[in-house]
Every structure is written in C-alpha cells, then in structure tokens.
Motif scaffolding. Structure first.
Motif, mmCIF file in Angstrom:
data_model
loop_
_atom_site.group_PDB
_atom_site.id
_atom_site.type_symbol
_atom_site.label_atom_id
_atom_site.label_comp_id
_atom_site.label_asym_id
_atom_site.label_seq_id
_atom_site.Cartn_x
_atom_site.Cartn_y
_atom_site.Cartn_z
ATOM 1 N N SER A 82 48.322 -9.330 -32.759
ATOM 2 C CA SER A 82 47.081 -9.546 -32.009
ATOM 3 C C SER A 82 45.963 -10.049 -32.929
ATOM 4 O O SER A 82 45.187 -10.925 -32.551
ATOM 5 C CB SER A 82 46.642 -8.253 -31.320
ATOM 6 O OG SER A 82 47.531 -7.907 -30.276
ATOM 7 N N MET A 220 42.292 -11.219 -25.684
ATOM 8 C CA MET A 220 43.046 -10.136 -26.311
ATOM 9 C C MET A 220 43.827 -9.317 -25.288
ATOM 10 O O MET A 220 44.866 -8.738 -25.601
ATOM 11 C CB MET A 220 42.081 -9.231 -27.082
ATOM 12 C CG MET A 220 42.757 -8.253 -28.017
ATOM 13 S SD MET A 220 41.554 -7.257 -28.934
ATOM 14 C CE MET A 220 40.757 -8.536 -29.899
ATOM 15 N N VAL A 248 52.129 -9.221 -29.153
ATOM 16 C CA VAL A 248 50.748 -8.725 -29.131
ATOM 17 C C VAL A 248 50.709 -7.417 -28.346
ATOM 18 O O VAL A 248 51.688 -7.027 -27.703
ATOM 19 C CB VAL A 248 49.785 -9.763 -28.505
ATOM 20 C CG1 VAL A 248 49.637 -10.975 -29.391
ATOM 21 C CG2 VAL A 248 50.249 -10.155 -27.108
ATOM 22 N N LEU A 275 44.500 -0.318 -27.093
ATOM 23 C CA LEU A 275 43.955 -1.599 -26.621
ATOM 24 C C LEU A 275 42.548 -1.425 -26.059
ATOM 25 O O LEU A 275 41.661 -2.260 -26.303
ATOM 26 C CB LEU A 275 44.885 -2.197 -25.565
ATOM 27 C CG LEU A 275 44.493 -3.562 -24.986
ATOM 28 C CD1 LEU A 275 44.376 -4.602 -26.086
ATOM 29 C CD2 LEU A 275 45.491 -4.001 -23.928
#
Length: 298
Positions: A82, A220, A248, A275
């Motif tokens: 990521s 993202m 990711v 996350l």
C-alpha cells in the motif's frame, strides 16, 4: 368588495406560507432522520469490527506475512505494498492534477468550446465507477504498455481514478484566490508564472492539499480496480521495485473474508481496523496542513 377580496387574498397567502413552513419542517425532519440512521449504522459497524478484530491486533500481526494459518497471518506485505502504491500515486497524480487545474484556471480560454468540453468531461469522469478505471488500466497499462501486473500498473490506474477529484478540488481552491491579490502582483511587475508561484499557489495551498490527501485516502481504500488489473491476494514477500507483483490492504482484507474459517473473519476485522487508522491519519494530516497554511495566509 375591495376589502373582501383583499382579505381573501391575504388568507390564501397565509395558507401558502403555512404550507411551505410545514413542508420545510417535514424535509428538515426527514434529513435529520437520514443523518441519524447513517450515523447509527456506522457506529454499529465500527463496534462490530472492533469486537471482532481487537483481540487479533498486535505487533506480530503488523510484522508477519500472510499465512494459511489464521494465528500466523499478518499484514506486512500488504502494508508495504500500500505504501508503494500510494507513494507512486502521489508522485503521478499531484503534479498532473494541480498542473491541469492551473492551466484551466489561469491559462486556458474559458470562453472556448474546448474549455467547456474539457470541464464537462472532467466533472463526468469524477463520477465514473472505479471498476471502469480498472478495465481501462488492464487494457492500457497491463496489456498495451506492458507494465504487467505490477505496482506501477496499479499506481497508474489509481492515479486515473483520483485525477478528476484532484483537478476539481484544485480548481475550486484556485478560484478562491481574490482577484485583487493577483492584480496587485501584476501591478508590481510580476509575470504570470511569478504571480502563480508567489500568490496563487500559496493562497490556494490549503484547499489543494486537502483535496489531494482526501483523494489519496480514497485510492488507499480501493480494491476493485486493483483486482481487475491482477493484484495478488497472497504475497509472502516484500516488493523491491515498481515492476514487482503486489498486494494492498483492501485486497488482503477481501481475501481473508473469502476464507471459510471463522478465524480469518476475525483477522479481516483486525485488518479493517489498521486500514481505518491509516485513513484517519491521512485525513488528520489533511486537516493539519489546511490549518497550517490557513494560518500562514491569515
């Protein structure tokens, strides 16, 4: 008779006013209930994720590679992947997006048909589903340009996804610069580029940086475009360059949710917490930058 008709007209006007007030209150109440419903559902989801994943969240989870055993599974390769992807997305999208916005607002002929078509298409592209960008990335970057299923292909695809958002945000920030500041710079003998560099960009920087960071936060959290271009669901090593295969955080979480073992669902919840922390940190950085540059302007 005149007084009678005047009274009737006044009574009808009062009825219309009362009706509008009732509709206004009804609409206000409906919007309030929708807001409360959204907040409650978000709170329920967050509580569920925290209950499921907090017990699985530790330092080993952050420093371990994915595994077929839930007790040994970790986010290391997905987290580093990521960082690679978002770093390249920032390098690609920031200069292209801000440069396009500066051209459209400061150099382009805003009365021309080309400007109107370009502005309309940018606004429309901001609403295109992310899956479409994934198909475009697969056709152009993976197949045509032969980037393969690499970090660079994923970063280029996500850059296309967020470019319209960055351009629109940067345009609005540039529009907020008072004309008097630019005219004052021209009066002092500055060229157009000197005015942009010394006046327009510093004044518009809070809005530009806020839009860029929020757009990067969206990138993202995207999984669909990267799945289409072929990002891996299991990578037991760290990428060493932009042409390596990658995964990711969203894809790793998605991969865990597909596992039949209930323990992997807890691991996925722990990944969602990580996350969320990363996204909230990015949004916090956006707020700090906006406040800092706003104070400098004031």
């Amino acid at each position: 008779m005149k007084d009678y008709f005047a009274e009737q007209s006044q009574e009808e006007a009062n009825k219309r006013v009362r009706k509008r007030k009732m509709l206004d209150k009804f609409f206000q109440g409906a919007m309030f209930l929708c807001t409360i419903f959204g907040i409650v559902m978000l709170a329920v989801l967050l509580i569920y994720v925290l209950q499921e994943g907090l017990a699985w969240l530790d330092f080993d989870f952050l420093t371990s590679y994915p595994s077929r055993f839930p007790e040994q599974a970790g986010l290391k390769s997905a987290f580093v992947g990521s960082i690679w992807v978002i770093g390249l997305v920032a390098l690609i999208s920031f200069p292209l997006g801000v440069g396009t916005a500066l051209y459209l607002e400061e150099y382009a002929d805003q009365n021309s048909w080309f400007f109107r078509i370009l502005k309309l298409n940018i606004a429309n592209l901001a609403g295109v589903p992310s899956v479409v960008y994934g198909l475009l990335g697969l056709a152009v970057f993976v197949e045509l340009l032969n980037f393969g299923r690499s970090i660079l292909a994923g970063a280029a695809t996500l850059s296309l996804l967020i470019l319209p958002v960055i351009i629109v945000a940067a345009q609005e920030a540039i529009k907020s610069v008072p004309d008097s500041l630019k005219e004052g710079a021209y009066a002092l003998g500055m060229t157009k580029w000197q005015t942009i560099k010394a006046v327009v960009f510093p004044y518009a920087a809070p809005g530009i940086f806020t839009g860029v960071i929020l757009a990067l936060s969206r990138a993202m959290g995207e999984a669909a475009p990267l799945l289409i271009i072929g990002a891996a669901g299991y990578v037991p090593f760290l990428p060493r360059g932009p042409f390596d295969i990658f995964t990711v955080l969203p894809i790793q979480i998605f991969n865990w949710t597909l596992r039949p073992q209930s323990e992997f669902h807890h691991v996925a919840s722990a990944g969602i917490i990580v996350l969320l922390v990363v996204l909230l940190t990015a949004n916090g950085i956006a707020i700090i930058l906006r406040n800092k540059y706003q104070k400098d302007i004031d």
